[in-house]
Design a protein around this motif. Sequence first.
Motif, short mmCIF file in Angstrom:
data_model
loop_
_atom_site.label_atom_id
_atom_site.label_comp_id
_atom_site.label_asym_id
_atom_site.label_seq_id
_atom_site.Cartn_x
_atom_site.Cartn_y
_atom_site.Cartn_z
N MET A 178 84.74 134.27 91.69
CA MET A 178 84.07 133.87 92.94
C MET A 178 83.01 134.90 93.34
N SER A 179 83.33 136.18 93.15
CA SER A 179 82.37 137.22 93.53
C SER A 179 81.11 137.14 92.67
N MET A 180 81.27 136.82 91.40
CA MET A 180 80.09 136.68 90.53
C MET A 180 79.28 135.43 90.88
N VAL A 181 79.98 134.35 91.21
CA VAL A 181 79.28 133.13 91.64
C VAL A 181 78.50 133.40 92.93
N ASN A 204 73.37 133.37 83.60
CA ASN A 204 74.46 133.94 82.81
C ASN A 204 75.57 134.49 83.71
N LEU A 205 75.18 135.10 84.83
CA LEU A 205 76.16 135.62 85.78
C LEU A 205 76.97 134.47 86.38
N GLY A 209 80.98 133.83 85.99
CA GLY A 209 81.86 133.61 87.14
C GLY A 209 82.63 132.32 87.03
N MET A 210 81.97 131.27 86.51
CA MET A 210 82.63 129.97 86.35
C MET A 210 83.82 130.08 85.38
N ARG A 259 87.39 120.64 94.06
CA ARG A 259 86.51 121.34 95.00
C ARG A 259 85.61 122.35 94.28
N LEU A 260 86.19 123.14 93.39
CA LEU A 260 85.40 124.19 92.74
C LEU A 260 84.45 123.62 91.69
N LEU A 261 84.92 122.68 90.88
CA LEU A 261 84.12 122.21 89.76
C LEU A 261 83.14 121.11 90.15
#
Length: 481
Positions: A178-181, A204-205, A209-210, A259-261
């Motif tokens: 989540m922090s990278m997203v 790429n980041l 994160g994904m 929710r996330l995807l």
Amino acid sequence: MTMPNLNDILIMLPELYLVAAACLLLLLDAFMKPEQRSLLHWLSIAVVLVAIYLVISGQPEQPVRAFGGMFVRDGVAEILKTFALLCVALVFVYSRSYLADRKLYVGEFYTLMIFAVIGVMLLVSAGNLITVYLGLELLTLSSYALVALNRDSKLSSEAAVKYFVLGALASGMLLYGMSMVYGATATLDLATLHGAAAHTGVPNLLLFGMIFMIIGIGFKLGAAPFHMWIPDVYQGAPTAVTIFIGSAPKLAAFGMAYRLLEAGLGDLSAHWQQMLAALAVLSLAIGNLVAIVQTNLKRLLAYSTISHMGYLLLGLVNAGPEGYASALFYAISYALMGTAAFGVIMALARAGFECEEIDDLKGLNQRSPWMAFLMMLVMFSLAGVPPLFGFFAKFLVLQSAIHAGMLWLAIVGAVFAIIGLYYYLRVVKVMYFDAPVEGTEIKLQQDPALRLVLSLNALTLLVLGLAWGPLLGWCKSVFPG
């Protein structure tokens, strides 16, 4: 973010009601005598039934958002909340005699279970990455405590520690993702993230994160190779807790994945579809093959869960309304089948006899024909035998995988469904064709509510297998496309 108003509170009314009710039950438990514990039991069931009414009666025609978009109330959330609460109500009904026989009939069981289902409800209504994490942690922390409820059992304590360590690792990976997203998109809001994901300057980041977020989803589902906790927790936890972990959190995991995807990273579906397909194949292979050699019934159902999460992932791989509807339908079917399977185990268990080994069911048809029939219905439904509920759930997810252009994945699913027939039929064979083990005697629990509700639960698998149209229509209606 603006200050909360009355509209925000009304949108979140079922969750706020359950928080207040759980606190009230805690207070009542502190002043109740042990012989008054049955009152707390029935009050807890009433609290959950009222929550179901609040969820259904307050369902909005269009999706609504509260607390600056952090909380979303839409059709997907409503159907998941309804069935998660129904599973908790079933757990309460089935657990009374089991807990009393083992001196675990305590108020903490009910309050922790209600706090856990509040976590489920927050998770499936998340409109923000913070809400996702808040709901997930409320669910998992309550689950850790529930697994360790039997403090006198070394097996239970060991299972709780394993669950806690692996769960903390998975939560850390999810949070890291989540922090990278957030670093790639500069937003925590899932709706904003959906639009920003395609235009980020650091793709790429975002993809990195994904990957970590999918690891968190895989752990919550119990999909291979993140399944290590499931067999030990299922076997070590009191069956009254195992029945919960095998039902409501699976609905929450589907809601979290959606929710996330879809709501958050839908534009990256070409990337996460392949990852989910790989998880599905691993789950189907490991779950079905390892289940074949199990002699403990709870461990068999644990590996069965892993394989069923593989089928659920087949629906998510579709990445479209058809796939999400079939995956939701499958999650609901598995939750109902799981509660019925563990419900039969609890109905047969008594003080000093857990009914956890497959051999404990030998000759069950001669000693209790009705319980043997109910268990047969559940096993056939889990195996996907028509015309039971589980057959149509499997058919729909296989169909959605084919429509996503992944015929090979559907073939893998069909092959492992045939392999899975073996260990389900072995349980039926033991009940109907093996002689009872000498020296063992099965005494059914004398709780009439348990017998009645368990019978309805198992027979529902047959009814929904014959009349699955309305439920499927409900699932499809919440994913317009």
